[in-house]
Design an enzyme around this catalytic site. Structure first.
Site, PDB file in Angstrom:
ATOM      1  NE  ARG A 162      -3.891  -2.038   0.168  1.00  0.00           N
ATOM      2  CZ  ARG A 162      -3.637  -3.283  -0.238  1.00  0.00           C
ATOM      3  NH1 ARG A 162      -2.502  -3.576  -0.853  1.00  0.00           N
ATOM      4  NH2 ARG A 162      -4.525  -4.229  -0.061  1.00  0.00           N
ATOM      5  CB  SER A 232      -9.014  -1.185   4.147  1.00  0.00           C
ATOM      6  OG  SER A 232      -9.290  -2.410   3.519  1.00  0.00           O
ATOM      7  CD  GLU A 337      -6.319   1.356   1.846  1.00  0.00           C
ATOM      8  OE1 GLU A 337      -6.216   0.176   2.160  1.00  0.00           O
ATOM      9  OE2 GLU A 337      -7.124   1.764   0.992  1.00  0.00           O
TER      10      GLU A 337
HETATM   11  C1  LIG Z   1     -15.592  -0.341  -1.496  1.00  0.00           C
HETATM   12  C2  LIG Z   1     -14.116  -0.081  -1.655  1.00  0.00           C
HETATM   13  C3  LIG Z   1     -13.255  -1.169  -1.816  1.00  0.00           C
HETATM   14  C4  LIG Z   1     -11.876  -0.957  -1.960  1.00  0.00           C
HETATM   15  N1  LIG Z   1     -11.053  -2.035  -2.071  1.00  0.00           N
HETATM   16  C5  LIG Z   1      -9.710  -1.845  -2.179  1.00  0.00           C
HETATM   17  C6  LIG Z   1      -8.826  -2.961  -2.266  1.00  0.00           C
HETATM   18  O1  LIG Z   1      -9.238  -4.126  -2.245  1.00  0.00           O
HETATM   19  N2  LIG Z   1      -7.489  -2.705  -2.393  1.00  0.00           N
HETATM   20  C7  LIG Z   1      -6.988  -1.441  -2.439  1.00  0.00           C
HETATM   21  O2  LIG Z   1      -5.758  -1.290  -2.564  1.00  0.00           O
HETATM   22  N3  LIG Z   1      -7.809  -0.361  -2.347  1.00  0.00           N
HETATM   23  C8  LIG Z   1      -9.149  -0.532  -2.216  1.00  0.00           C
HETATM   24  N4  LIG Z   1      -9.976   0.551  -2.094  1.00  0.00           N
HETATM   25  C9  LIG Z   1      -9.398   1.913  -2.082  1.00  0.00           C
HETATM   26  C10 LIG Z   1      -9.513   2.645  -3.453  1.00  0.00           C
HETATM   27  O3  LIG Z   1     -10.491   2.086  -4.262  1.00  0.00           O
HETATM   28  C11 LIG Z   1      -8.184   2.623  -4.225  1.00  0.00           C
HETATM   29  O4  LIG Z   1      -7.189   3.246  -3.452  1.00  0.00           O
HETATM   30  C12 LIG Z   1      -8.289   3.329  -5.583  1.00  0.00           C
HETATM   31  O5  LIG Z   1      -7.097   3.118  -6.320  1.00  0.00           O
HETATM   32  C13 LIG Z   1      -8.522   4.829  -5.467  1.00  0.00           C
HETATM   33  O6  LIG Z   1      -8.770   5.307  -6.774  1.00  0.00           O
HETATM   34  P1  LIG Z   1      -9.513   6.698  -7.000  1.00  0.00           P
HETATM   35  O7  LIG Z   1      -9.421   7.012  -8.453  1.00  0.00           O
HETATM   36  O8  LIG Z   1     -10.872   6.633  -6.437  1.00  0.00           O
HETATM   37  O9  LIG Z   1      -8.591   7.670  -6.160  1.00  0.00           O
HETATM   38  P2  LIG Z   1      -9.044   9.026  -5.439  1.00  0.00           P
HETATM   39  O10 LIG Z   1      -9.795   8.666  -4.186  1.00  0.00           O
HETATM   40  O11 LIG Z   1      -9.707   9.914  -6.409  1.00  0.00           O
HETATM   41  O12 LIG Z   1      -7.626   9.622  -5.032  1.00  0.00           O
HETATM   42  C14 LIG Z   1      -6.816   8.977  -4.045  1.00  0.00           C
HETATM   43  C15 LIG Z   1      -5.414   9.599  -4.072  1.00  0.00           C
HETATM   44  O13 LIG Z   1      -4.806   9.317  -5.335  1.00  0.00           O
HETATM   45  C16 LIG Z   1      -4.453  10.521  -5.995  1.00  0.00           C
HETATM   46  N5  LIG Z   1      -4.696  10.359  -7.434  1.00  0.00           N
HETATM   47  C17 LIG Z   1      -5.864  10.089  -8.070  1.00  0.00           C
HETATM   48  N6  LIG Z   1      -5.669  10.029  -9.401  1.00  0.00           N
HETATM   49  C18 LIG Z   1      -4.347  10.276  -9.603  1.00  0.00           C
HETATM   50  C19 LIG Z   1      -3.517  10.369 -10.760  1.00  0.00           C
HETATM   51  N7  LIG Z   1      -4.000  10.211 -12.000  1.00  0.00           N
HETATM   52  N8  LIG Z   1      -2.194  10.661 -10.580  1.00  0.00           N
HETATM   53  C20 LIG Z   1      -1.675  10.840  -9.345  1.00  0.00           C
HETATM   54  N9  LIG Z   1      -2.412  10.773  -8.227  1.00  0.00           N
HETATM   55  C21 LIG Z   1      -3.737  10.492  -8.358  1.00  0.00           C
HETATM   56  C22 LIG Z   1      -5.341  11.588  -5.396  1.00  0.00           C
HETATM   57  O14 LIG Z   1      -4.750  12.872  -5.533  1.00  0.00           O
HETATM   58  C23 LIG Z   1      -5.428  11.131  -3.961  1.00  0.00           C
HETATM   59  O15 LIG Z   1      -4.289  11.540  -3.245  1.00  0.00           O
HETATM   60  C24 LIG Z   1     -11.362   0.370  -1.947  1.00  0.00           C
HETATM   61  C25 LIG Z   1     -12.243   1.461  -1.793  1.00  0.00           C
HETATM   62  C26 LIG Z   1     -13.606   1.247  -1.640  1.00  0.00           C
HETATM   63  C27 LIG Z   1     -14.516   2.421  -1.469  1.00  0.00           C
END
Ligand SMILES: Cc1cc2nc3c(=O)[nH]c(=O)nc-3n(C[C@H](O)[C@H](O)[C@H](O)COP(=O)(O)OP(=O)(O)OC[C@H]3O[C@@H](n4cnc5c(N)ncnc54)[C@H](O)[C@@H]3O)c2cc1C
Length: 345
Positions: A162, A232, A337
């Site tokens: 992570r 998480s 996280e």
């Molecule tokens: C129901 C649920 C289940 C999940 N299961 C998992 C799992 O099994 N494993 C896991 O690892 N995570 C899990 N997550 C966490 C999450 O889905 C991941 O971390 C996902 O990659 C976040 O993507 P996002 O586009 O929504 O990021 P955002 O929430 O939009 O952004 C998160 C961070 O990433 C940065 N970011 C976004 N896009 C970019 C980009 N293009 N370049 C640089 N930085 C960027 C943002 O600035 C911010 O700091 C889960 C979340 C939920 C709600």
């Protein structure tokens, strides 16, 4: 234009942004980030908003929404595998679905994870024994410090559990967006229609196979249960042997000599344990906090859920209660996280 972060995030909390820009092309994305940085404005890049908890006061800067699209097969051969380039704004689960449908192995266990492809390298998204770092071969980024497009290779990204260079750069600057904004990324996947060896005992049991077996990709994707893939709120603690021994003592003192904290030895000599187990054994069971407004998921003790009317303050209050309860019970301090914006635990 200004939007409420509650409408842009899956936690559905957070006040308004001062300014919101949606970038549908790479040029627009780079320009929005460059202009925001040049103006000295705080920057929050948002993909799917599934790993963000934003303050009720909102964000006093520019939110750049990544809405770029494109999945391109760069090469496909039996030796080198399938090389696929994915734009940052692609919906991650659509990318996994396409890979499974095409018979490309390597990301099938990452099914059902919300958010954008471009955010997956930030915390080295992982589930059920797979991590994106295992199949990522290149990440093209806009480097906000050097003001240029760069290509990062896996060794540059310093991936671990992570964590990555991208996340480190964000933490080091105290910001909420990495120094490296992902534009697109390249995956090297294995053709053939069978999954990578199933690493997780529970997943293997669900599939009716031994751990280590390969199964048809579509079966692997379907076996990843939605109810487990809750967001998480805390990462699993990674402890030194001494810290783990101290934890065991606390566990025995509190729960009796037969209770054993989960122990997953890592290659670096450290030991990962389970945040969900610690939360549960500290007395916070599934559904703790119900009826809300913020409560633990009824399915998993690691997920804090908004039951409908929660504000960021409610989410953070519950997170603090869990963190402090676990620290008091077992001496281990849980780390959040999701990225906290305008908030601290
Ligand atoms: C129901 C649920 C289940 C999940 N299961 C998992 C799992 O099994 N494993 C896991 O690892 N995570 C899990 N997550 C966490 C999450 O889905 C991941 O971390 C996902 O990659 C976040 O993507 P996002 O586009 O929504 O990021 P955002 O929430 O939009 O952004 C998160 C961070 O990433 C940065 N970011 C976004 N896009 C970019 C980009 N293009 N370049 C640089 N930085 C960027 C943002 O600035 C911010 O700091 C889960 C979340 C939920 C709600």
């Amino acid at each position: 234009m200004s939007e409420r972060l509650a409408d842009l995030t899956t936690m559905r909390v957070g006040g308004p942004a001062r300014h919101t820009v949606t970038a549908t092309t790479e040029e627009e994305l780079v320009e929005a980030v460059r202009a925001t940085d040049a103006a000295g404005e705080p920057l929050l890049v948002v993909g799917g908003g599934s790993n963000l908890v934003v303050s009720d006061d909102g964000f006093s800067g520019t939110v750049v929404r990544v809405a770029t699209r494109g999945v391109r097969v760069e090469s496909d051969d039996a030796c080198a595998g399938v090389v696929v380039r994915v734009a940052a704004g692609e919906v991650w689960d659509d990318v996994v679905a396409r890979a499974v449908a095409e018979g490309w192995a390597g990301i099938e266990a990452l099914s059902g994870i919300p958010g954008s492809a471009g955010a997956t390298p930030v915390q080295n998204v992982g589930a059920y024994g797979q991590e994106v770092s295992q199949t990522l071969s290149q990440v093209r980024v806009w480097d906000r410090t050097e003001q240029r497009v760069r290509t990062l290779f896996p060794a540059d990204c310093r991936f671990s559990y992570r964590h990555s260079l991208l996340k480190e750069s964000m933490q080091r600057s105290g910001g909420v967006t990495p120094r490296y904004v992902v534009l697109d990324m390249t995956f090297q996947l294995r053709p053939g229609g069978l999954s990578e060896p199933v690493a997780y005992a529970d997943l293997a049991r669900g599939l009716g196979v031994e751990p280590g077996a390969r199964v048809p990709l579509a079966d692997a994707r379907a076996a990843v249960p939605d109810t487990w893939s809750c967001g998480s709120f805390f990462t699993n603690p990674v402890l030194t042997e001494e810290e783990f021994a101290a934890l065991r003592e606390r566990v025995h003192a509190r729960l009796g000599p037969d209770a054993e904290p989960p122990r997953f030895p890592g290659a670096d000599g450290r030991v990962k344990t389970s945040a969900a187990w610690l939360i549960d054994r500290a007395g916070f069971g599934k559904g703790h906090g119900l009826p809300g407004p913020a409560a633990l998921s009824t399915k998993h003790t690691l997920a804090i859920t908004n039951r409908g009317s929660a504000r960021a303050a409610d989410v953070i209050a519950l997170a603090r209660e869990l963190r402090d309860g676990v620290a008091e019970a077992f001496g281990v301090v849980l780390v959040n996280e999701p990225v906290l914006v305008g908030l601290a635990l």
